[in-house]
Write an enzyme that holds these catalytic residues in place. Structure first.
Site, PDB file in Angstrom:
ATOM      1  N   LYS A  22       0.833  -1.340   0.086  1.00 45.31           N
ATOM      2  CA  LYS A  22       0.207  -0.095   0.140  1.00 45.31           C
ATOM      3  C   LYS A  22       1.055   1.134  -0.099  1.00 45.31           C
ATOM      4  O   LYS A  22       0.595   2.178  -0.781  1.00 45.31           O
ATOM      5  CB  LYS A  22      -0.887   0.103   1.216  1.00 45.31           C
ATOM      6  CG  LYS A  22      -1.601   1.222   1.479  1.00 45.31           C
ATOM      7  CD  LYS A  22      -2.434   1.359   2.821  1.00 45.31           C
ATOM      8  CE  LYS A  22      -1.828   1.568   4.053  1.00 45.31           C
ATOM      9  NZ  LYS A  22      -1.606   3.080   4.389  1.00 45.31           N
ATOM     10  N   ASN A  23       1.897   1.197   0.931  1.00 41.29           N
ATOM     11  CA  ASN A  23       2.493   2.641   1.155  1.00 41.29           C
ATOM     12  C   ASN A  23       3.758   2.828   0.032  1.00 41.29           C
ATOM     13  O   ASN A  23       4.287   3.877  -0.029  1.00 41.29           O
ATOM     14  CB  ASN A  23       3.084   2.659   2.605  1.00 41.29           C
ATOM     15  CG  ASN A  23       2.100   2.839   3.683  1.00 41.29           C
ATOM     16  OD1 ASN A  23       0.932   3.231   3.272  1.00 41.29           O
ATOM     17  ND2 ASN A  23       2.446   2.572   4.751  1.00 41.29           N
ATOM     18  N   ARG A  92      -4.983  10.466   4.274  1.00 42.58           N
ATOM     19  CA  ARG A  92      -3.733  11.631   4.463  1.00 42.58           C
ATOM     20  C   ARG A  92      -2.694  11.581   3.239  1.00 42.58           C
ATOM     21  O   ARG A  92      -1.994  12.522   2.961  1.00 42.58           O
ATOM     22  CB  ARG A  92      -3.168  11.421   5.765  1.00 42.58           C
ATOM     23  CG  ARG A  92      -3.899  11.565   7.012  1.00 42.58           C
ATOM     24  CD  ARG A  92      -3.189  11.338   8.254  1.00 42.58           C
ATOM     25  NE  ARG A  92      -1.932  12.290   7.988  1.00 42.58           N
ATOM     26  CZ  ARG A  92      -1.906  13.408   8.523  1.00 42.58           C
ATOM     27  NH1 ARG A  92      -2.706  14.140   9.033  1.00 42.58           N
ATOM     28  NH2 ARG A  92      -0.859  14.012   8.240  1.00 42.58           N
ATOM     29  N   CYS A 116      -5.124  13.024  13.040  1.00 39.80           N
ATOM     30  CA  CYS A 116      -5.757  11.627  12.785  1.00 39.80           C
ATOM     31  C   CYS A 116      -5.607  10.773  14.162  1.00 39.80           C
ATOM     32  O   CYS A 116      -5.263  11.222  15.371  1.00 39.80           O
ATOM     33  CB  CYS A 116      -5.272  10.883  11.741  1.00 39.80           C
ATOM     34  SG  CYS A 116      -3.694  10.304  12.103  1.00 39.80           S
ATOM     35  N   ARG A 121       0.288  14.654  13.128  1.00 36.89           N
ATOM     36  CA  ARG A 121       0.649  14.461  11.855  1.00 36.89           C
ATOM     37  C   ARG A 121       0.951  15.742  10.937  1.00 36.89           C
ATOM     38  O   ARG A 121       0.103  15.818  10.035  1.00 36.89           O
ATOM     39  CB  ARG A 121       0.172  13.244  10.997  1.00 36.89           C
ATOM     40  CG  ARG A 121       0.347  12.133  11.728  1.00 36.89           C
ATOM     41  CD  ARG A 121      -0.642  10.992  11.268  1.00 36.89           C
ATOM     42  NE  ARG A 121       0.300  10.423  10.327  1.00 36.89           N
ATOM     43  CZ  ARG A 121      -0.385   9.396   9.393  1.00 36.89           C
ATOM     44  NH1 ARG A 121      -1.296   8.741   9.543  1.00 36.89           N
ATOM     45  NH2 ARG A 121       0.628   8.899   8.241  1.00 36.89           N
ATOM     46  N   PRO A 122       1.700  16.710  11.304  1.00 39.67           N
ATOM     47  CA  PRO A 122       1.760  17.934  10.186  1.00 39.67           C
ATOM     48  C   PRO A 122       2.426  17.801   9.164  1.00 39.67           C
ATOM     49  O   PRO A 122       2.968  16.648   9.058  1.00 39.67           O
ATOM     50  CB  PRO A 122       2.470  18.749  11.318  1.00 39.67           C
ATOM     51  CG  PRO A 122       3.174  18.232  12.205  1.00 39.67           C
ATOM     52  CD  PRO A 122       2.442  16.920  12.285  1.00 39.67           C
ATOM     53  N   VAL A 123       2.210  18.861   8.188  1.00 37.33           N
ATOM     54  CA  VAL A 123       2.911  18.385   7.040  1.00 37.33           C
ATOM     55  C   VAL A 123       3.840  19.318   6.616  1.00 37.33           C
ATOM     56  O   VAL A 123       4.386  19.774   5.342  1.00 37.33           O
ATOM     57  CB  VAL A 123       2.081  18.353   5.640  1.00 37.33           C
ATOM     58  CG1 VAL A 123       1.327  16.974   5.839  1.00 37.33           C
ATOM     59  CG2 VAL A 123       0.890  19.468   5.521  1.00 37.33           C
ATOM     60  N   ASP A 124       4.398  20.120   7.752  1.00 36.69           N
ATOM     61  CA  ASP A 124       5.251  21.420   7.570  1.00 36.69           C
ATOM     62  C   ASP A 124       6.641  21.062   6.953  1.00 36.69           C
ATOM     63  O   ASP A 124       7.109  21.840   6.138  1.00 36.69           O
ATOM     64  CB  ASP A 124       5.750  21.772   8.964  1.00 36.69           C
ATOM     65  CG  ASP A 124       6.209  20.821   9.993  1.00 36.69           C
ATOM     66  OD1 ASP A 124       5.679  19.857  10.015  1.00 36.69           O
ATOM     67  OD2 ASP A 124       7.223  21.081  10.522  1.00 36.69           O
ATOM     68  N   ASP A 311       4.255   0.886  12.017  1.00 41.34           N
ATOM     69  CA  ASP A 311       3.318  -0.024  11.578  1.00 41.34           C
ATOM     70  C   ASP A 311       3.083  -1.297  11.903  1.00 41.34           C
ATOM     71  O   ASP A 311       2.168  -1.980  11.522  1.00 41.34           O
ATOM     72  CB  ASP A 311       3.388   0.152   9.944  1.00 41.34           C
ATOM     73  CG  ASP A 311       3.211   1.630   9.716  1.00 41.34           C
ATOM     74  OD1 ASP A 311       2.446   2.275  10.339  1.00 41.34           O
ATOM     75  OD2 ASP A 311       3.374   1.745   8.189  1.00 41.34           O
ATOM     76  N   ARG A 403      -8.946  -0.395   4.134  1.00 45.67           N
ATOM     77  CA  ARG A 403      -8.052   0.445   3.513  1.00 45.67           C
ATOM     78  C   ARG A 403      -6.665  -0.014   3.291  1.00 45.67           C
ATOM     79  O   ARG A 403      -5.784   0.305   2.361  1.00 45.67           O
ATOM     80  CB  ARG A 403      -7.788   1.635   4.427  1.00 45.67           C
ATOM     81  CG  ARG A 403      -9.119   2.465   4.793  1.00 45.67           C
ATOM     82  CD  ARG A 403      -8.805   3.718   5.740  1.00 45.67           C
ATOM     83  NE  ARG A 403      -7.573   4.312   5.215  1.00 45.67           N
ATOM     84  CZ  ARG A 403      -7.236   5.183   5.836  1.00 45.67           C
ATOM     85  NH1 ARG A 403      -7.462   5.732   7.066  1.00 45.67           N
ATOM     86  NH2 ARG A 403      -6.003   5.788   5.331  1.00 45.67           N
TER      87      ARG A 403
HETATM   88  N1  EPU Z   1       6.072  14.925  10.748  1.00 39.00           N
HETATM   89  C1  EPU Z   1       6.150  16.284  11.152  1.00 39.00           C
HETATM   90  N2  EPU Z   1       6.091  17.110  10.065  1.00 39.00           N
HETATM   91  C2  EPU Z   1       5.972  16.591   8.529  1.00 39.00           C
HETATM   92  C3  EPU Z   1       6.091  15.266   8.520  1.00 39.00           C
HETATM   93  C4  EPU Z   1       6.157  14.301   9.372  1.00 39.00           C
HETATM   94  O1  EPU Z   1       6.021  16.642  12.313  1.00 39.00           O
HETATM   95  O2  EPU Z   1       5.997  17.634   7.676  1.00 39.00           O
HETATM   96  C5  EPU Z   1       6.075  14.040  12.013  1.00 39.00           C
HETATM   97  C6  EPU Z   1       4.810  13.186  11.824  1.00 39.00           C
HETATM   98  O3  EPU Z   1       3.873  13.707  12.795  1.00 39.00           O
HETATM   99  C7  EPU Z   1       5.262  11.781  12.808  1.00 39.00           C
HETATM  100  C8  EPU Z   1       6.930  11.658  12.062  1.00 39.00           C
HETATM  101  O4  EPU Z   1       7.296  12.969  11.734  1.00 39.00           O
HETATM  102  O5  EPU Z   1       5.497  12.041  13.989  1.00 39.00           O
HETATM  103  C9  EPU Z   1       6.948  10.589  11.039  1.00 39.00           C
HETATM  104  O6  EPU Z   1       5.823  10.809  10.077  1.00 39.00           O
HETATM  105  P1  EPU Z   1       5.982  10.354   8.604  1.00 39.00           P
HETATM  106  O7  EPU Z   1       5.787  11.867   7.699  1.00 39.00           O
HETATM  107  O8  EPU Z   1       7.125   9.592   8.079  1.00 39.00           O
HETATM  108  O9  EPU Z   1       4.594   9.648   8.174  1.00 39.00           O
HETATM  109  P2  EPU Z   1       3.865   9.493   6.869  1.00 39.00           P
HETATM  110  O10 EPU Z   1       4.644   9.890   5.825  1.00 39.00           O
HETATM  111  O11 EPU Z   1       2.862  10.564   6.951  1.00 39.00           O
HETATM  112  C10 EPU Z   1       3.975   6.992   6.343  1.00 39.00           C
HETATM  113  C11 EPU Z   1       3.143   5.903   6.027  1.00 39.00           C
HETATM  114  C12 EPU Z   1       2.564   5.638   7.570  1.00 39.00           C
HETATM  115  C13 EPU Z   1       3.759   5.244   8.387  1.00 39.00           C
HETATM  116  C14 EPU Z   1       4.553   6.443   8.713  1.00 39.00           C
HETATM  117  C15 EPU Z   1       5.835   6.095   9.323  1.00 39.00           C
HETATM  118  C16 EPU Z   1       2.334   6.187   3.878  1.00 39.00           C
HETATM  119  C17 EPU Z   1       1.474   6.464   2.871  1.00 39.00           C
HETATM  120  N3  EPU Z   1       1.993   6.134   5.192  1.00 39.00           N
HETATM  121  O12 EPU Z   1       3.219   8.093   6.882  1.00 39.00           O
HETATM  122  O13 EPU Z   1       1.805   4.481   7.431  1.00 39.00           O
HETATM  123  O14 EPU Z   1       3.127   4.939   9.811  1.00 39.00           O
HETATM  124  O15 EPU Z   1       5.265   6.631   7.236  1.00 39.00           O
HETATM  125  O16 EPU Z   1       6.676   5.105   9.088  1.00 39.00           O
HETATM  126  O17 EPU Z   1       3.354   5.861   3.534  1.00 39.00           O
HETATM  127  C18 EPU Z   1      -0.023   2.849   7.767  1.00 39.00           C
HETATM  128  O18 EPU Z   1       0.227   2.198   6.840  1.00 39.00           O
HETATM  129  O19 EPU Z   1      -0.984   2.298   8.592  1.00 39.00           O
HETATM  130  C19 EPU Z   1       0.562   4.059   8.116  1.00 39.00           C
HETATM  131  C20 EPU Z   1       0.138   5.012   9.173  1.00 39.00           C
END
Ligand code: EPU
Length: 423
Positions: A22-23, A92, A116, A121-124, A311, A403
């Protein structure tokens, strides 16, 4: 709303095939936006999240054709570079269209995801990286508005930059790598996520003509090119799905063989299963596991790849719930990812939570009950516990499972589990 009824208490046994990841699939589908030629992906899992991403891309003008487990995406015209709130709030990972849209269309309007069930989970970091590449980014009425700078020829194009992310972010790395593929000049992403899904994406982008090196390490170098062409790519196996079935076998005292797996992508997980007493054998693309008569509890700490994946944390909590001894589980990636603990306790598990630490004391027996799924991996842990528990467990809100787990009931039935979907 659908529920899953599990009559547990007996070992799962047999063989199933692992689905596409999926990811890996979600960023790869978004990558189609980077080219005006068709991208064909195979081993695409049939999942609600994949449908959500395809729906979003179709809304932008991408033509989509499905043929078995293959999907061909033709983004020759992007007439609406918008990801509306309705899509992003349900998934997301829709944020993954941001980088490709700004890079190829020169502009994007993508809803902010919001919090969530597992954390804020910010995207900054996605925004910080695009800004460093010259994009003008603002947040208005809950939407990220991004435009690439105008070049001398009047076209909009990002410029390569040296990027450093404050923390390791998987989709952040993917978004920036995709954006950089079409930027002017070189981009270096430092502190990049090393997850195998990032490397899978880079491999596909390189097939499309990108010039990316170092993906899979914490420093990725991207020489921007003017355009990407069409390509074919097979999506890597799902390492989390693989780990989930292995945990189900471990917790129920079972014996299984998973085909089409990639053992190298889940070494930390295999290592913990071996530590719990399971016998594991890897033979090419197949992984076999035989549970011991007495499972030992295993402590763990989640961290970015190659360490133990967040995960898989929930699934190991279920395994530890029925193992001998006490395990300490530390969650360091997300701040609120223990929602499953309370539900596992309803089945008789002995779990104490203190901040980001869970202490799990194994019990001799879990008993079936009605429980509620809160997110995808939490749901998976309830399935594992339900399979191990005596009597019937009913899991509510199983749309989370749809999902991320392809053909969950069919695969469990093939492994001899007694499961039914209640509609
Ligand atoms: N974070 C920030 N700012 C950002 C981005 C991330 O503060 O701009 C923080 C997040 O809040 C979190 C940490 O950094 O505390 C890591 O988050 P990351 O961005 O790596 O997570 P993601 O990319 O949103 C992906 C997977 C998740 C998996 C995480 C960690 C996908 C589509 N999703 O999420 O998968 O848990 O990496 O490995 O690839 C799942 O499949 O159930 C799932 C949640």
């Amino acid at each position: 709303m659908h529920k899953l009824a599990i009559e547990g208490g007996s070992p799962i046994q047999g063989e199933v095939a692992v689905s596409g990841a999926k990811n890996a699939a979600l960023p790869l589908l978004a990558a189609a936006l980077l080219s005006d030629e068709p991208l064909t992906l195979s081993n695409v899992p049939r999942l609600v999240d994949v449908d959500t991403m395809l729906g979003l891309l179709a809304q932008m003008g991408v033509a989509i054709e499905r043929d078995g487990d293959s999907v061909t995406l033709d983004a020759s015209t992007i007439d609406n570079p918008l990801a509306p709130y309705e899509r992003v709030k349900t998934m997301r990972a829709a944020i993954l269209v941001l980088g490709p849209l700004v890079a190829r269309a020169g502009e994007a309007k993508v809803s902010l995801p919001g919090g969530c069930a597992i954390g804020a989970r910010p995207v900054d970091q996605h925004i910080k990286g695009l800004t460093a590449m010259g994009a003008e980014v603002s947040v208005q009425h809950g939407y990220i508005l991004a435009t690439a700078p105008k070049g001398r020829d009047g076209g909009r194009r990002l410029s390569g930059a040296r990027l450093f992310t404050d923390m390791v972010t998987v989709t952040g790395t993917e978004n920036l790598m995709m954006a950089a593929a079409l930027a002017q000049g070189e981009t270096v992403i430092e502190n990049a996520a090393r997850e195998p899904e990032v490397a899978d994406l880079a491999e596909c982008l390189n097939r499309m003509g990108a010039r990316i090196s170092g993906a899979g390490s914490d420093e990725i170098r991207i020489q921007g090119v003017a355009r990407l062409h069409g390509a074919r790519h097979r999506i890597m196996p799902d390492r989390i799905e693989t780990g989930t079935y292995l945990c189900a076998a471990a917790a129920t005292g079972g014996k299984i063989r998973l085909s089409g797996a990639l053992a190298a992508s889940l070494e930390a997980v295999l290592d913990k299963l071996a530590e719990s007493g399971c016998k594991i054998a890897v033979d090419g693309e197949s992984i076999s596991l035989e549970a011991p008569t007495k499972l030992r509890s295993v402590s763990l700490r989640t961290s970015p790849y190659p360490a133990f994946p967040t995960d898989m944390q929930a699934q190991f909590m279920a395994v530890n719930a029925v193992a001998e001894g006490t395990a300490v589980i530390r969650e360091t990636v997300f701040e609120n990812r223990f929602m499953h603990a309370v539900e596992l306790s309803r089945l008789g598990a002995d779990i104490k939570i203190d901040g980001n630490t869970a202490v799990v004391k194994g019990v001799a027996r879990l008993e079936g009950a009605t429980v509620m799924a809160t997110d995808l991996r939490a749901s998976a842990s309830l399935v594992i516990a339900g399979l191990a528990a005596a009597g019937e467990t009913v899991i509510e809100r199983i749309y989370h499972l749809d999902r991320g787990y392809e053909q969950l009931e069919q695969k469990l039935l093939a492994l001899g589990a007694r499961v039914r979907r209640l509609k």
